[in-house]
Design a protein around this motif. Structure first.
Motif, PDB file in Angstrom:
ATOM      1  N   LYS A  84     -51.107 -31.887 -53.812  1.00 18.71           N
ATOM      2  CA  LYS A  84     -49.976 -32.183 -52.810  1.00 18.71           C
ATOM      3  C   LYS A  84     -50.228 -30.320 -52.096  1.00 18.71           C
ATOM      4  O   LYS A  84     -50.517 -29.442 -52.108  1.00 18.71           O
ATOM      5  CB  LYS A  84     -48.230 -31.763 -53.829  1.00 18.71           C
ATOM      6  CG  LYS A  84     -48.552 -32.900 -54.202  1.00 18.71           C
ATOM      7  CD  LYS A  84     -46.442 -32.629 -54.856  1.00 18.71           C
ATOM      8  CE  LYS A  84     -46.431 -33.726 -55.760  1.00 18.71           C
ATOM      9  NZ  LYS A  84     -45.004 -34.213 -56.098  1.00 18.71           N
ATOM     10  N   ILE A  85     -50.732 -30.710 -50.546  1.00 19.85           N
ATOM     11  CA  ILE A  85     -50.612 -29.825 -49.392  1.00 19.85           C
ATOM     12  C   ILE A  85     -49.622 -29.809 -48.281  1.00 19.85           C
ATOM     13  O   ILE A  85     -49.668 -31.070 -48.604  1.00 19.85           O
ATOM     14  CB  ILE A  85     -52.322 -30.229 -48.590  1.00 19.85           C
ATOM     15  CG1 ILE A  85     -52.042 -30.664 -47.822  1.00 19.85           C
ATOM     16  CG2 ILE A  85     -53.373 -30.034 -49.772  1.00 19.85           C
ATOM     17  CD1 ILE A  85     -53.522 -31.314 -47.569  1.00 19.85           C
ATOM     18  N   SER A  86     -49.256 -28.484 -48.253  1.00 22.02           N
ATOM     19  CA  SER A  86     -48.321 -28.506 -47.000  1.00 22.02           C
ATOM     20  C   SER A  86     -49.224 -28.897 -45.799  1.00 22.02           C
ATOM     21  O   SER A  86     -49.826 -28.325 -44.533  1.00 22.02           O
ATOM     22  CB  SER A  86     -48.303 -26.752 -46.629  1.00 22.02           C
ATOM     23  OG  SER A  86     -46.883 -27.122 -45.921  1.00 22.02           O
ATOM     24  N   LYS A  87     -48.951 -30.311 -44.924  1.00 23.66           N
ATOM     25  CA  LYS A  87     -48.835 -31.423 -43.988  1.00 23.66           C
ATOM     26  C   LYS A  87     -48.731 -30.569 -42.781  1.00 23.66           C
ATOM     27  O   LYS A  87     -49.518 -29.737 -41.880  1.00 23.66           O
ATOM     28  CB  LYS A  87     -49.045 -32.411 -43.872  1.00 23.66           C
ATOM     29  CG  LYS A  87     -49.357 -33.527 -44.718  1.00 23.66           C
ATOM     30  CD  LYS A  87     -48.342 -34.987 -44.577  1.00 23.66           C
ATOM     31  CE  LYS A  87     -49.293 -35.623 -46.051  1.00 23.66           C
ATOM     32  NZ  LYS A  87     -48.247 -37.162 -45.563  1.00 23.66           N
ATOM     33  N   SER A  88     -46.966 -29.232 -42.680  1.00 24.48           N
ATOM     34  CA  SER A  88     -47.324 -28.746 -41.965  1.00 24.48           C
ATOM     35  C   SER A  88     -47.512 -28.059 -41.280  1.00 24.48           C
ATOM     36  O   SER A  88     -48.030 -26.901 -40.399  1.00 24.48           O
ATOM     37  CB  SER A  88     -45.184 -28.735 -42.248  1.00 24.48           C
ATOM     38  OG  SER A  88     -45.602 -27.942 -43.128  1.00 24.48           O
ATOM     39  N   ARG A  92     -49.704 -26.707 -37.837  1.00 23.79           N
ATOM     40  CA  ARG A  92     -49.261 -25.402 -37.139  1.00 23.79           C
ATOM     41  C   ARG A  92     -50.571 -24.447 -37.118  1.00 23.79           C
ATOM     42  O   ARG A  92     -51.623 -24.099 -36.425  1.00 23.79           O
ATOM     43  CB  ARG A  92     -47.859 -24.798 -38.160  1.00 23.79           C
ATOM     44  CG  ARG A  92     -46.878 -25.807 -38.048  1.00 23.79           C
ATOM     45  CD  ARG A  92     -45.847 -24.695 -38.900  1.00 23.79           C
ATOM     46  NE  ARG A  92     -44.862 -25.847 -39.089  1.00 23.79           N
ATOM     47  CZ  ARG A  92     -43.394 -25.459 -37.527  1.00 23.79           C
ATOM     48  NH1 ARG A  92     -43.571 -24.734 -36.516  1.00 23.79           N
ATOM     49  NH2 ARG A  92     -42.439 -25.883 -37.879  1.00 23.79           N
ATOM     50  N   THR A  93     -51.265 -24.343 -37.926  1.00 22.32           N
ATOM     51  CA  THR A  93     -52.384 -23.616 -38.672  1.00 22.32           C
ATOM     52  C   THR A  93     -53.651 -24.591 -37.043  1.00 22.32           C
ATOM     53  O   THR A  93     -53.920 -23.409 -36.546  1.00 22.32           O
ATOM     54  CB  THR A  93     -53.275 -23.472 -39.473  1.00 22.32           C
ATOM     55  OG1 THR A  93     -52.336 -23.208 -40.418  1.00 22.32           O
ATOM     56  CG2 THR A  93     -54.489 -23.067 -39.588  1.00 22.32           C
ATOM     57  N   LEU A  97     -54.909 -22.694 -33.794  1.00 18.93           N
ATOM     58  CA  LEU A  97     -56.827 -21.754 -33.605  1.00 18.93           C
ATOM     59  C   LEU A  97     -57.378 -23.522 -32.432  1.00 18.93           C
ATOM     60  O   LEU A  97     -58.032 -22.161 -31.923  1.00 18.93           O
ATOM     61  CB  LEU A  97     -57.454 -22.343 -35.140  1.00 18.93           C
ATOM     62  CG  LEU A  97     -55.981 -21.199 -35.667  1.00 18.93           C
ATOM     63  CD1 LEU A  97     -57.242 -21.445 -37.367  1.00 18.93           C
ATOM     64  CD2 LEU A  97     -57.193 -19.736 -35.385  1.00 18.93           C
ATOM     65  N   PHE A  98     -56.852 -23.575 -32.905  1.00 14.14           N
ATOM     66  CA  PHE A  98     -57.821 -25.314 -31.645  1.00 14.14           C
ATOM     67  C   PHE A  98     -57.283 -24.654 -30.251  1.00 14.14           C
ATOM     68  O   PHE A  98     -59.056 -24.410 -29.442  1.00 14.14           O
ATOM     69  CB  PHE A  98     -57.481 -26.595 -31.511  1.00 14.14           C
ATOM     70  CG  PHE A  98     -57.473 -27.419 -30.164  1.00 14.14           C
ATOM     71  CD1 PHE A  98     -59.335 -27.303 -31.027  1.00 14.14           C
ATOM     72  CD2 PHE A  98     -57.401 -27.666 -30.100  1.00 14.14           C
ATOM     73  CE1 PHE A  98     -59.596 -28.171 -29.819  1.00 14.14           C
ATOM     74  CE2 PHE A  98     -58.317 -28.704 -29.036  1.00 14.14           C
ATOM     75  CZ  PHE A  98     -59.242 -28.924 -28.283  1.00 14.14           C
TER      76      PHE A  98
END
Length: 334
Positions: A84-88, A92-93, A97-98
């Motif tokens: 389970k990863i934090s999609k938000s 947001r990262t 960065l993009f």
């Protein structure tokens, strides 16, 4: 018994700082002998112009180097282990960065880069100051940042999970504010920029300015100067080191054997530091540093966003330490 730098789930305080330094020691352990060996080469390999133009859609197809790991991690490795990863946090990262990578292309591509082989692209120009750039450039920065981030997340959550800081642990949720100034990063940044300007003027015969190098220093040490003290306790340094070496190896093979020799992209020497790797078709040293920069900044930003989300605090409270008005009034009443 005190946990050392190699102890799972125990690398706190001083040992976290030791792990931070160990990553750079590992990098030097490989880069110093490699650099000395590469320095022995005096003549760059020559590829005939007819061959240079004969790599249709090469740049476009080569983006699979990032797309395939993204798809593999998202649709196989993470689901297969029920992670389970934090999609938000991921969204947001990348949202933070993009724009840095896109900004490099939009504002500085006409100053730093050249694209001598349009046949290697779809020939679709994306907006940029001073003239358009291949759309592959923007796709490269998006997929590149995402591939780095997902690789780190998978290593942190699964392959090297024993060295990960749990999402609900006190190390993540207990803090006064995330915005914490780190003077050594600022000093290092100023020293690197000043040294680059002096080096360019004293040791490089051709007139110019190390604009690309300065951009990379700001992009890497900017987040570090503002957030490293908050990121340091929660970064999985083993996951970061493996991410760094994987990305660095893949990207250098990509640039040194394909991108630069076949003209998919090139560099304006007047905007480079002036140090080139002859054996790799005169690859500027900046292109080695860019991948270190990308990995380092990506992990710092992600862990800061993740720490913020884990705390459940509003952004203003988490980053600046300014509590919401209702909480302040409650504290005063107590």
């Amino acid at each position: 018994m005190t946990a050392g730098p190699g102890s799972p789930r125990g690398t706190q305080g001083g040992s976290q700082r030791a792990s931070y330094l160990l990553v750079f020691a590992m990098l030097l352990m490989i880069s110093v002998p490699a650099g000395l060996a590469l320095h022995t080469v005096r003549i760059a390999p020559q590829i005939p112009a007819s061959v240079t133009d004969n790599s249709p859609y090469g740049y476009t197809i080569s983006l699979l180097l990032f797309v395939v790991p993204i798809v593999t991690i998202l649709w196989w490795l993470i689901p297969s282990e029920h992670l389970k990863i934090s999609k938000s946090s991921v969204v947001r990262t990348i949202a933070l960065l993009f724009p840095i990578g896109a900004g490099l292309d939009f504002f500085f591509a006409h100053r730093f880069l050249t694209f001598p082989n349009p046949r290697a692209t779809l020939r679709i120009l994306a907006p940029a100051l001073g003239g358009g750039v291949p759309i592959e450039e923007y796709l490269f920065y998006f997929t590149g940042f995402l591939a780095v981030l997902l690789l780190y997340i998978w290593l942190d959550e699964y392959w090297l999970a024993e060295y990960s800081i749990p999402v609900a642990s006190g190390e993540r949720t207990n803090f006064k504010r995330l915005l914490q100034f780190h003077p050594p990063s600022l000093i290092a940044g100023i020293a690197l920029i000043a040294g680059a300007i002096v080096f360019r003027r004293v040791f490089v015969a051709e007139a110019g300015f190390p604009g690309y190098f300065i951009f990379l220093v700001v992009a890497a040490l900017g987040p570090s100067a503002l957030f490293l003290p908050s990121a340091l306790p929660v970064i999985n340094w083993r996951a970061l080191s493996l991410t760094l070496f994987f990305i660095l190896l893949m990207s250098l093979l990509w640039e040194a054997t394909l991108g630069l020799p076949y003209g998919w992209w090139g560099f304006r020497h007047t905007q480079m530091l002036g140090i080139y790797i002859t054996a790799w078709s005169e690859l500027p040293i900046e292109e080695v540093l860019v991948w270190i920069t990308v990995t380092y900044a990506t992990v710092i930003v992600y862990e800061l966003v993740r720490r913020w989300k884990s705390s459940g605090r509003p952004a203003r409270h988490a980053f600046l330490g300014i509590a919401p008005a209702a909480d302040s009034e409650t504290a005063l009443q107590r």
